[in-house]
Motif scaffolding. Structure first.
Motif, PDB file in Angstrom:
ATOM      1  N   ALA A  73      29.360   0.752 -15.918  1.00 14.68           N
ATOM      2  CA  ALA A  73      28.152   0.787 -15.557  1.00 14.68           C
ATOM      3  C   ALA A  73      27.612  -0.539 -15.259  1.00 14.68           C
ATOM      4  O   ALA A  73      26.412  -0.876 -14.470  1.00 14.68           O
ATOM      5  CB  ALA A  73      27.094   1.355 -16.956  1.00 14.68           C
ATOM      6  N   ASP A  74      28.117  -1.828 -15.734  1.00 17.29           N
ATOM      7  CA  ASP A  74      27.906  -3.180 -15.340  1.00 17.29           C
ATOM      8  C   ASP A  74      27.624  -3.373 -14.054  1.00 17.29           C
ATOM      9  O   ASP A  74      27.134  -4.061 -13.589  1.00 17.29           O
ATOM     10  CB  ASP A  74      28.626  -3.914 -16.215  1.00 17.29           C
ATOM     11  N   MET A  75      28.870  -2.551 -13.158  1.00 15.79           N
ATOM     12  CA  MET A  75      28.842  -2.599 -11.753  1.00 15.79           C
ATOM     13  C   MET A  75      27.438  -2.192 -11.175  1.00 15.79           C
ATOM     14  O   MET A  75      27.280  -2.553 -10.044  1.00 15.79           O
ATOM     15  CB  MET A  75      30.129  -2.158 -11.408  1.00 15.79           C
ATOM     16  N   GLY A  76      26.852  -1.053 -11.842  1.00 19.64           N
ATOM     17  CA  GLY A  76      25.820  -0.577 -11.272  1.00 19.64           C
ATOM     18  C   GLY A  76      24.741  -1.562 -11.469  1.00 19.64           C
ATOM     19  O   GLY A  76      23.893  -1.868 -10.671  1.00 19.64           O
ATOM     20  N   ALA A  77      24.599  -1.652 -12.763  1.00 19.95           N
ATOM     21  CA  ALA A  77      23.399  -2.743 -13.452  1.00 19.95           C
ATOM     22  C   ALA A  77      23.518  -4.116 -12.415  1.00 19.95           C
ATOM     23  O   ALA A  77      22.563  -4.750 -11.998  1.00 19.95           O
ATOM     24  CB  ALA A  77      23.365  -3.081 -14.553  1.00 19.95           C
ATOM     25  N   VAL A  78      24.814  -4.799 -12.084  1.00 18.24           N
ATOM     26  CA  VAL A  78      24.805  -5.760 -11.487  1.00 18.24           C
ATOM     27  C   VAL A  78      24.471  -5.788 -10.190  1.00 18.24           C
ATOM     28  O   VAL A  78      23.377  -6.566  -9.407  1.00 18.24           O
ATOM     29  CB  VAL A  78      26.116  -6.352 -11.479  1.00 18.24           C
ATOM     30  N   GLY A  79      24.654  -4.657  -9.256  1.00 21.68           N
ATOM     31  CA  GLY A  79      24.213  -4.354  -7.810  1.00 21.68           C
ATOM     32  C   GLY A  79      22.687  -4.276  -7.952  1.00 21.68           C
ATOM     33  O   GLY A  79      22.242  -4.846  -7.163  1.00 21.68           O
ATOM     34  N   TRP A  80      22.147  -3.429  -8.798  1.00 22.73           N
ATOM     35  CA  TRP A  80      20.981  -3.007  -8.718  1.00 22.73           C
ATOM     36  C   TRP A  80      19.805  -3.991  -9.199  1.00 22.73           C
ATOM     37  O   TRP A  80      19.168  -4.651  -8.288  1.00 22.73           O
ATOM     38  CB  TRP A  80      20.671  -1.705  -9.857  1.00 22.73           C
ATOM     39  N   LEU A  81      20.131  -4.611 -10.233  1.00 25.30           N
ATOM     40  CA  LEU A  81      19.348  -5.693 -10.799  1.00 25.30           C
ATOM     41  C   LEU A  81      19.771  -7.225 -10.262  1.00 25.30           C
ATOM     42  O   LEU A  81      18.827  -7.851  -9.821  1.00 25.30           O
ATOM     43  CB  LEU A  81      19.337  -5.709 -12.394  1.00 25.30           C
ATOM     44  N   VAL A  82      20.925  -7.600 -10.473  1.00 27.43           N
ATOM     45  CA  VAL A  82      21.249  -8.797 -10.161  1.00 27.43           C
ATOM     46  C   VAL A  82      21.171  -9.364  -8.759  1.00 27.43           C
ATOM     47  O   VAL A  82      20.692 -10.188  -8.088  1.00 27.43           O
ATOM     48  CB  VAL A  82      22.743  -9.106 -10.701  1.00 27.43           C
ATOM     49  N   ASP A  83      21.835  -8.373  -7.877  1.00 20.07           N
ATOM     50  CA  ASP A  83      21.684  -8.369  -6.397  1.00 20.07           C
ATOM     51  C   ASP A  83      20.214  -8.145  -5.815  1.00 20.07           C
ATOM     52  O   ASP A  83      19.739  -8.660  -5.058  1.00 20.07           O
ATOM     53  CB  ASP A  83      22.602  -7.548  -5.576  1.00 20.07           C
ATOM     54  N   GLY A  84      19.626  -7.329  -6.654  1.00 17.06           N
ATOM     55  CA  GLY A  84      18.073  -7.017  -6.332  1.00 17.06           C
ATOM     56  C   GLY A  84      17.277  -8.183  -6.431  1.00 17.06           C
ATOM     57  O   GLY A  84      16.452  -8.586  -5.664  1.00 17.06           O
ATOM     58  N   ALA A  85      17.530  -8.966  -7.599  1.00 17.91           N
ATOM     59  CA  ALA A  85      16.760 -10.272  -7.810  1.00 17.91           C
ATOM     60  C   ALA A  85      17.133 -11.468  -7.078  1.00 17.91           C
ATOM     61  O   ALA A  85      16.322 -12.149  -6.184  1.00 17.91           O
ATOM     62  CB  ALA A  85      17.169 -10.706  -9.259  1.00 17.91           C
ATOM     63  N   ALA A  86      18.470 -11.291  -6.693  1.00 19.75           N
ATOM     64  CA  ALA A  86      18.813 -12.380  -5.492  1.00 19.75           C
ATOM     65  C   ALA A  86      18.410 -11.937  -4.359  1.00 19.75           C
ATOM     66  O   ALA A  86      17.853 -13.155  -3.629  1.00 19.75           O
ATOM     67  CB  ALA A  86      20.718 -12.190  -5.449  1.00 19.75           C
ATOM     68  N   ILE A  87      17.970 -10.607  -3.800  1.00 19.02           N
ATOM     69  CA  ILE A  87      17.544 -10.610  -2.403  1.00 19.02           C
ATOM     70  C   ILE A  87      16.184 -11.073  -2.645  1.00 19.02           C
ATOM     71  O   ILE A  87      15.609 -11.699  -1.565  1.00 19.02           O
ATOM     72  CB  ILE A  87      17.578  -9.143  -1.923  1.00 19.02           C
ATOM     73  N   MET A  88      15.598 -10.883  -3.631  1.00 20.82           N
ATOM     74  CA  MET A  88      13.889 -11.134  -3.859  1.00 20.82           C
ATOM     75  C   MET A  88      14.081 -12.481  -3.767  1.00 20.82           C
ATOM     76  O   MET A  88      12.925 -13.181  -2.916  1.00 20.82           O
ATOM     77  CB  MET A  88      13.583 -10.808  -5.166  1.00 20.82           C
ATOM     78  N   ASN A  89      14.790 -13.426  -4.047  1.00 20.83           N
ATOM     79  CA  ASN A  89      14.970 -14.781  -3.991  1.00 20.83           C
ATOM     80  C   ASN A  89      15.440 -15.503  -2.517  1.00 20.83           C
ATOM     81  O   ASN A  89      14.932 -16.295  -2.068  1.00 20.83           O
ATOM     82  CB  ASN A  89      16.093 -15.417  -4.982  1.00 20.83           C
ATOM     83  N   GLN A  90      16.360 -14.479  -1.958  1.00 17.96           N
ATOM     84  CA  GLN A  90      16.872 -14.964  -0.659  1.00 17.96           C
ATOM     85  C   GLN A  90      16.143 -14.651   0.631  1.00 17.96           C
ATOM     86  O   GLN A  90      15.995 -15.350   1.552  1.00 17.96           O
ATOM     87  CB  GLN A  90      18.277 -14.312  -0.487  1.00 17.96           C
ATOM     88  N   VAL A  91      15.409 -13.674   0.477  1.00 15.66           N
ATOM     89  CA  VAL A  91      14.470 -13.295   1.665  1.00 15.66           C
ATOM     90  C   VAL A  91      13.771 -14.205   2.351  1.00 15.66           C
ATOM     91  O   VAL A  91      13.799 -14.547   3.402  1.00 15.66           O
ATOM     92  CB  VAL A  91      13.872 -11.612   1.575  1.00 15.66           C
ATOM     93  N   PRO A  92      12.751 -14.891   1.228  1.00 16.23           N
ATOM     94  CA  PRO A  92      12.103 -15.953   1.829  1.00 16.23           C
ATOM     95  C   PRO A  92      12.778 -17.217   2.353  1.00 16.23           C
ATOM     96  O   PRO A  92      12.286 -17.933   3.322  1.00 16.23           O
ATOM     97  CB  PRO A  92      11.127 -16.640   0.556  1.00 16.23           C
ATOM     98  N   LEU A  93      14.140 -17.209   1.936  1.00 15.08           N
ATOM     99  CA  LEU A  93      15.008 -18.383   2.292  1.00 15.08           C
ATOM    100  C   LEU A  93      15.435 -18.332   3.867  1.00 15.08           C
ATOM    101  O   LEU A  93      15.809 -19.192   4.559  1.00 15.08           O
ATOM    102  CB  LEU A  93      16.265 -18.570   1.359  1.00 15.08           C
ATOM    103  N   CYS A  94      15.312 -17.018   4.277  1.00 10.57           N
ATOM    104  CA  CYS A  94      15.622 -17.016   5.766  1.00 10.57           C
ATOM    105  C   CYS A  94      14.707 -17.610   6.622  1.00 10.57           C
ATOM    106  O   CYS A  94      14.919 -17.938   7.928  1.00 10.57           O
ATOM    107  CB  CYS A  94      15.612 -15.558   5.792  1.00 10.57           C
ATOM    108  N   LYS A  95      13.472 -18.063   6.181  1.00 11.45           N
ATOM    109  CA  LYS A  95      12.448 -18.739   6.895  1.00 11.45           C
ATOM    110  C   LYS A  95      12.301 -20.199   6.465  1.00 11.45           C
ATOM    111  O   LYS A  95      11.343 -20.794   6.656  1.00 11.45           O
ATOM    112  CB  LYS A  95      11.118 -18.094   6.566  1.00 11.45           C
ATOM    113  N   CYS A  96      13.327 -20.520   5.772  1.00 15.15           N
ATOM    114  CA  CYS A  96      13.313 -21.993   5.004  1.00 15.15           C
ATOM    115  C   CYS A  96      13.399 -22.996   6.246  1.00 15.15           C
ATOM    116  O   CYS A  96      13.854 -22.746   7.514  1.00 15.15           O
ATOM    117  CB  CYS A  96      14.415 -22.312   4.133  1.00 15.15           C
ATOM    118  N   SER A  97      12.826 -24.130   6.034  1.00 12.73           N
ATOM    119  CA  SER A  97      12.753 -25.175   7.229  1.00 12.73           C
ATOM    120  C   SER A  97      14.202 -25.654   7.708  1.00 12.73           C
ATOM    121  O   SER A  97      14.418 -26.243   8.792  1.00 12.73           O
ATOM    122  CB  SER A  97      11.915 -26.432   6.618  1.00 12.73           C
TER     123      SER A  97
END
Lengths: 320, 97
Positions: free
Chosen positions: A121-145
């Motif tokens: 189940a940790d493979m599920g939680a890591v994908g859902w939560l950890v990658d979810g949080a990472a995406i939240m952090n990373q999407v704005p970086l696509c527009k970084c200077s």
């Protein structure tokens, strides 16, 4: 600072304020370069160390399909690490230096990867939560200077969304399965929820470098802003799964239009960063071992390349 | 330090995403030789059918214009608006020229 440098810095600031990109050979303040090297290399290290908790389950995935998916995901993480190391190298740091800093413990990586993956189940939680949080952090970086970092992040984000979706699907299957499977999913959520919230970093009031990074358009949203977004997005998903988020203070705040949530145990966060998390030593030891075990391969490839080169040179000399 | 302990050289990777398009810079990577650079480029940059052809070039073989010369280098084109079709105002009757 000399007048010339002040002039350059003023131009740089104006350029960034206009949302323009900085490219490797452009003039940039030393502090900007240093901040980027630190951030991008830490990001790269996180991708590489992040392969370990999931690599743990490749040989034990419950089906061939899940195994193939997990393999593809872990391979993606390796790729993301490589895009990011390349982006950092454009700032003048060498790959060797970055790896050295990781292996000696000088450089940090995301503390989330110092937690163990105990069940499937940790493979599920890591994908859902950890990658979810990472995406939240990373999407704005696509527009970084910084151009190379922004371009690397565009690639990363494109690939990352499959990671989160497959994780959610693992959770969904478990949550709809037997009572034991559902309990396993709940247990994984219980263990990964708080560390996932910590991924956004300290509260804004305790994040001294944020303001400068915002001014440089490296960071676009504050830690607390992104964390709130993540909570707001994830709570309904947990409800859909029929699982309970382990926070008795969690409730919808009509007035704010956001979920209120409990206090994060920052002591734990800093303790893990300092190296005292459940898996810090194991993760670093695994990286160092992989690097050392691969030394003869790197040397052999170099020797082979030199031999081929020598042959070619010889052939040309003889032909002439 | 013997030369075999040195870091593998850096290669710039260019990928043709589909037949009919030019190769476009995708990123860079380290590899001992060109053959390995192509193999690695396939794994790093084309995991999702992003390409049908790969070029790798040793990074130090690329000569580039200097960013400091940007103005001298590219400004002369700035005031030659007559090179663009929109410079020419034509009667509406010749609408598709």
């Amino acid at each position: 600072m000399s007048p010339v440098e002040m002039n350059l810095e003023a131009r740089f600031d104006a350029y960034v304020a206009e949302e323009k990109k900085i490219e490797p050979k452009d003039w940039m303040p030393d502090a900007y370069r240093k901040t980027l090297i630190r951030q991008i290399s830490q990001h790269a290290h996180s991708e590489i160390v992040g392969m370990l908790p999931e690599g743990n389950w490749i040989s034990r995935a419950p089906s061939l399909k899940r195994k193939a998916i997990l393999l593809a995901k872990v391979q993606d993480e390796a790729g993301h690490g490589l895009y990011l190391y390349s982006a950092a190298e454009t700032l003048g740091v060498t790959r060797e230096q970055m790896l050295d800093d990781l292996h000696t413990g000088k450089a940090k990586y995301s503390s989330i990867f110092n937690y163990p993956t105990l069940t499937w189940a940790d493979m599920g939680a890591v994908g859902w939560l950890v990658d979810g949080a990472a995406i939240m952090n990373q999407v704005p970086l696509c527009k970084c200077s910084y151009g190379p970092y922004a371009r690397a992040m565009v690639r990363v984000c494109k690939e990352e969304s499959f990671h989160q979706r497959q994780g959610f699907q693992v959770m969904l299957n478990l949550a709809q399965g037997t009572p034991e499977q559902k309990a396993m999913a709940q247990d994984a959520l219980n263990r990964w929820w708080w560390p996932s919230l910590m991924m956004f970093g300290p509260n804004d009031s305790d994040s001294p470098h944020s303001a400068q990074s915002m001014k440089w358009n490296i960071k676009r949203f504050s830690n607390d802003e992104l964390r709130q977004r993540f909570v707001d997005m994830t709570v309904p998903q947990a409800e859909l799964l029929g699982l309970t988020i382990p926070d008795s203070d969690l409730r919808w705040n009509e007035e704010r239009g956001h979920y209120d949530f409990g206090e994060i145990q920052w002591e734990e966060f800093y303790n893990v960063i300092k190296g005292n998390g459940p898996c810090n030593k194991e993760r670093l030891a695994a990286r160092v071992k992989a690097h050392e075990d691969g030394a003869w391969v790197r040397e052999a490839a170099n020797a082979y390349a030199q031999k081929q080169q020598a042959k070619k040179t010889n052939a040309t000399t003889h032909a002439a | 330090m013997s030369s075999t302990q040195h870091e593998w050289p850096l290669w710039e990777v260019f990928i043709r995403s589909r037949q009919g398009l030019g190769h476009k810079h995708a990123g860079s990577l380290h590899a001992a030789d060109a053959e390995m650079a192509i193999q690695n480029a396939r794994d790093v940059y084309t995991r999702r059918q992003e390409g049908v052809s790969i070029w790798v070039v040793p990074a130090d073989a690329i000569a580039a214009s200097s960013p400091d010369d940007k103005e001298v280098m590219f400004d002369p084109a700035n005031d030659k608006v007559y090179r663009h079709p929109t410079f020419y105002k034509l009667p509406d009757e010749v609408n598709n020229m």
